[in-house]
Design a protein around this motif. Structure first.
Motif, short mmCIF file in Angstrom:
data_model
loop_
_atom_site.label_atom_id
_atom_site.label_comp_id
_atom_site.label_asym_id
_atom_site.label_seq_id
_atom_site.Cartn_x
_atom_site.Cartn_y
_atom_site.Cartn_z
N ALA A 426 37.96 -12.56 -14.18
CA ALA A 426 36.68 -11.97 -13.73
C ALA A 426 37.01 -11.32 -12.48
O ALA A 426 36.53 -10.28 -11.90
CB ALA A 426 35.52 -13.09 -13.95
N GLY A 427 37.32 -12.21 -11.41
CA GLY A 427 37.69 -11.83 -10.09
C GLY A 427 38.65 -10.72 -9.91
O GLY A 427 38.30 -9.72 -9.06
N ALA A 428 39.79 -10.58 -10.85
CA ALA A 428 40.37 -9.43 -10.75
C ALA A 428 39.85 -8.32 -11.17
O ALA A 428 40.13 -7.31 -10.85
CB ALA A 428 41.87 -9.90 -11.37
N VAL A 429 39.03 -8.34 -12.19
CA VAL A 429 38.38 -6.91 -12.85
C VAL A 429 37.63 -6.55 -11.71
O VAL A 429 37.46 -5.04 -11.40
CB VAL A 429 37.70 -7.56 -13.89
CG1 VAL A 429 36.64 -6.29 -14.30
CG2 VAL A 429 38.65 -7.78 -15.23
N GLY A 663 48.91 -13.30 -3.17
CA GLY A 663 47.95 -14.27 -3.44
C GLY A 663 47.72 -14.41 -4.90
O GLY A 663 47.73 -15.56 -5.45
N ALA A 664 47.85 -13.23 -5.59
CA ALA A 664 47.25 -13.25 -7.27
C ALA A 664 48.46 -13.95 -7.83
O ALA A 664 48.50 -14.70 -8.90
CB ALA A 664 47.38 -11.88 -7.81
N LEU A 750 44.57 -6.64 -17.40
CA LEU A 750 44.45 -7.97 -16.65
C LEU A 750 44.15 -8.75 -17.77
O LEU A 750 44.81 -9.97 -17.78
CB LEU A 750 43.00 -7.92 -15.64
CG LEU A 750 43.13 -7.02 -14.66
CD1 LEU A 750 41.94 -6.74 -13.84
CD2 LEU A 750 44.42 -7.58 -13.67
N THR A 751 43.26 -8.52 -18.82
CA THR A 751 43.16 -9.65 -19.84
C THR A 751 44.48 -9.63 -20.79
O THR A 751 44.64 -10.85 -21.32
CB THR A 751 42.14 -9.13 -21.02
OG1 THR A 751 42.29 -7.74 -21.24
CG2 THR A 751 40.86 -9.24 -20.23
#
Length: 781
Positions: A426-429, A663-664, A750-751
């Motif tokens: 969710a944060g990446a989106v 970081g990711a 991302l998903t």
């Protein structure tokens, strides 16, 4: 207070002396907490790391006075000139130094100014030059003799490529300037939009870590509760056993703190030898901020106690066992919705960011709190969503039924295992939507045409022989297919006439006919011809014609507006000069003004001229660019060689993007490790059940598929929730920076990455599953 101390102490003793099962649970908790603590300590070190790097960069930067007046030459002054080169995609930055006296100011990391022809290099550059696999790079510095190594105080990081070259011929005409000392802060404030992006990145990367730590302290809860039932049998009260359970979790959290600190100290040694996307640092720079260390040291054990006490509210630990089989109370939805709604409301009420007001326009607290509540709210919604969804599932194949029934009985455990990846996706989106919306602000189309030339070479000195040497030397260089070169200078209209208080001025470009054809549509041409170039703008064309008058003189000497009393150097523009239309050069710029071939004007008369060449490379020669850079270095060390790029990326934007990638990567690795540990803990809890099913004839393939479905169902629901939540948060954050959403499909890759990671974790858990399905799993003591 005495009862709390007594019960917590008893829980710690049970955890430390509870036999093999107790230690397994404690170790799992410590490993999980330790991973999270190591990442939190790493994040707490970032401010000090950046500050130390900036301090060293400031200390070695030549000091320039506010009024730009260079100091007079003295025993302590130094002439300096910045330079750089690129090899294999890595940039080596350096500085030429010329001491004016016997006691010159020294940049940090040097014991003395290198002598003429000497070079002092960083350790990383020394290793690169001494590597036999880099003969082309070594040739570029072959004219200098290595005499030393730059100390750590003069480098931003241990893997930085930096050098100092001594010279006794540097002049201001070659771009040199005199300084009396070193130590200038030239850092630029962070763009307000990028500031908002950095805050969101910190929240997105650290929130899953906090959730993971909360999940880790609940490992092995079922077996622990059965052990606590025995305490009830000997007279312990319900409150006492909850506090004892909290003591066990506290012991695991404290071990995790210690393990995390040790892991952090081990991993920080790698930052000096590992180069992640051209980012490295000295291990001594990785010093966590004391306040943040204290916060982690207090928050982790306190959270362990609080989470354990809350988790036991719905569990009745009685003398004859743990009561879980009754009708479960459905999870309430209303308070779970309040968290994300409150977060969104905070972000909306904080207003929009005005870039013109600087960083003061960024409400850091509102962004951090609002985005954190939104993401934590998603993790709170996930258990309700999983429970509501699996409660309606019926029938299907045996593996499906086994998975669904397990989820119906213990959906909370499965939800906790995937809550971290839900929050991360969710944060990446949201981050991706912000990146996409501000992409055009920090990635500019340059207009440069790499199909016409890949490199541009520029000298601050305007010289016809130099221009011809550049053309000739580059044309002979391996891998070069075409070279064009010009000499540029500004000329003025003589006579003192001014237009709007300015002396009419235009540009003079000198080059061969082949070169001028790359700059304008000149038609026929021979040496000695001249032209007047127009760009298409009537106003600009009129301004050019005010100076470029065929048959009339122009001043090719110093500009009288900036050089009072200078005598004009006149040159008459031939009367037969034709007016031509300019075309973009390979750098994407249209030149107007006077175009002349070398036979028409004496280049030696020009004042403050520069020389530029554009070089076309053979795509079949992989080292062509390195050969050109070597040729340029042999012509003059001050020739600037730059690559032509269709898009120019802002350095701060690119730096933040690199930081996000690092970081990711670390956060996703932590999430994968947490899921694997959580899955192994669940399998260990059900070891006897799995062995019993196998003994009754359940196929092992069915068990494996049930494990896959048991993971896939919560993950699918979590990713769906992440998409909705991420899009919502992204829309609000995009609105905050006064941009519109340009990429609604950022969640697809991302998903996909999240699903792939879950599949990998599930595959890694299959070998332990096979071992736990053996008949000896039915043994008990």
């Amino acid at each position: 207070m005495s009862s709390w101390t007594r019960d917590l102490g008893m829980g710690i003793r049970f955890a430390a002396g509870g036999g093999r099962e107790g230690w397994i649970r404690t170790i799992l908790t410590a490993v999980g907490v330790g991973l999270g603590v190591a990442l939190l300590l790493g994040a707490a070190s970032v401010p000090q790391l950046l500050q130390n790097r900036d301090d060293r960069s400031t200390a070695r930067t030549p000091y320039a006075t506010v009024d730009d007046k260079a100091p007079q030459a003295s025993d302590t002054t130094v002439m300096v000139r910045d330079t750089s080169t690129v090899f294999g995609g890595r940039t080596a930055v350096g500085m030429f130094l010329k001491a004016d006296g016997d006691h010159p100011a020294l940049p940090p990391g040097l014991d003395k100014i290198p002598g003429p022809g000497e070079i002092v290099v960083s350790p990383a550059l020394r290793d690169l030059l001494n590597d036999s696999a880099n003969p082309l790079f070594k040739e570029r510095f072959s004219e200098y003799r290595q005499t030393g190594t730059i100390g750590d105080a003069g480098l931003m990081s241990p893997l930085e490529l930096y050098y100092y070259v001594g010279t006794d011929t540097l002049t201001s005409a070659e771009g040199g300037h005199r300084v009396a000392r070193f130590g200038q802060d030239n850092s630029l404030p962070l763009d307000p939009f990028l500031m908002a992006l950095v805050v969101l990145i910190c929240v997105v990367l650290l929130t899953p870590v906090a959730i993971f730590i909360g999940t880790a302290v609940r490992f092995g809860g079922d077996r622990r509760d059965r052990r606590l039932a025995a305490l009830r049998l000997v007279g312990a009260s319900a409150r006492s056993v909850r506090r004892i359970a909290a003591g066990e979790a506290l012991f695991g959290a404290l071990l995790g703190l210690a393990a995390g600190a040790v892991l952090f100290l081990l991993l920080r040694e790698l930052v000096g030898v590992v180069d992640l996307t051209n980012v490295s640092a000295y291990p001594s720079d990785m010093v966590p901020t004391p306040g943040l260390v204290a916060l982690v040291a207090v928050a982790v054990p306190v959270s362990a106690v609080v989470v354990t006490l809350i988790s036991l509210r719905s569990v009745a630990i009685e003398p004859l066992g743990v009561v879980r089989g009754g009708k479960q109370r459905k999870r309430r939805l209303w308070w779970r919705l309040l968290l994300p709604l409150a977060g969104i409301a905070i972000l909306l009420l904080s207003g929009r960011i005005d870039a013109d007001m600087g960083n003061e326009a960024v409400n850091v607290t509102a962004i951090a709190v609002g985005s954190a509540l939104s993401l934590i709210g998603l993790s709170a919604l996930l258990p309700w969503l999983v429970e509501a969804a699996v409660g309606r599932l019926r029938g299907g194949p045996v593996p499906w039924q086994l998975a669904v029934r397990r989820l119906q009985l213990t959906s909370g455990t499965a939800s906790r295992a995937v809550s971290g990846i839900t929050v991360a996706v969710a944060g990446a989106v949201a981050l991706q939507m912000m990146f996409a919306s501000m992409h055009d602000d920090f990635n500019k189309v340059t207009g440069q045409d790499p199909t016409r030339a890949e490199l541009t070479v520029r000298s601050m000195t305007g010289s016809g022989p130099l221009a011809q040497q550049m053309i000739d030397d580059f044309a002979r260089t391996e891998g070069v297919t075409k070279v064009i070169g010009t000499v540029q200078a500004y000329v003025t209209r003589p006579g003192g006439k001014k237009v709007n208080d300015m002396t009419p001025t235009t540009e003079l470009n000198i080059g061969t006919c082949a070169t001028l054809r790359e700059l304008a549509k000149i038609g026929s041409c021979k040496d000695g011809d001249t032209f007047v170039s127009h760009t298409g703008s009537r106003e600009q064309n009129d301004w050019v014609d005010t100076t470029a008058r065929p048959g009339k003189p122009v001043n090719v000497g110093p500009d009288p507006d900036f050089n009072k009393g200078a005598k004009p150097v006149l040159w008459t523009l031939p009367k037969d000069s034709r007016t031509v239309q300019a075309r973009p050069n390979p750098s994407g710029t249209k030149f107007d003004g006077i175009f002349a071939t070398p036979g028409a004007v004496d280049i030696k008369k020009l004042d403050d001229a520069s020389t530029t060449s554009w070089v076309k490379l053979d795509p079949r020669a992989p080292d062509a660019e390195e050969h050109v850079r070597n040729a340029a270095a042999h012509i003059s060390p001050f020739l600037g060689v730059d690559s032509l790029q269709a898009v120019d990326r802002d350095k701060q934007y690119a730096s933040i993007a690199r930081g996000l990638q690092i970081g990711a990567s670390v956060t996703m690795a932590l999430i994968a490790a947490s899921m694997l540990v959580s899955l192994l803990e669940q399998l260990r809890e059900r070891k006897r059940l799995l062995a019993a099913l196998t003994a009754f004839g359940t196929r092992r393939s069915s068990m494996a598929w049930s494990l896959l479905w048991q993971t896939a169902i919560p993950v699918a629901l979590g990713l769906a929730l992440a998409i909705v939540g991420g899009l919502g948060l992204g829309v609000v954050m995009t609105r905050m920076i006064d941009k519109s959403v340009t990429d609604w499909w950022s969640f697809v890759p991302l998903t996909g990455a999240g699903a792939a990671m879950v599949a990998a974790v599930t595959l890694l858990s299959l070998p332990p599953l096979r071992r736990m399905m053996r008949p000896d799993g039915l043994r008990t003591e």
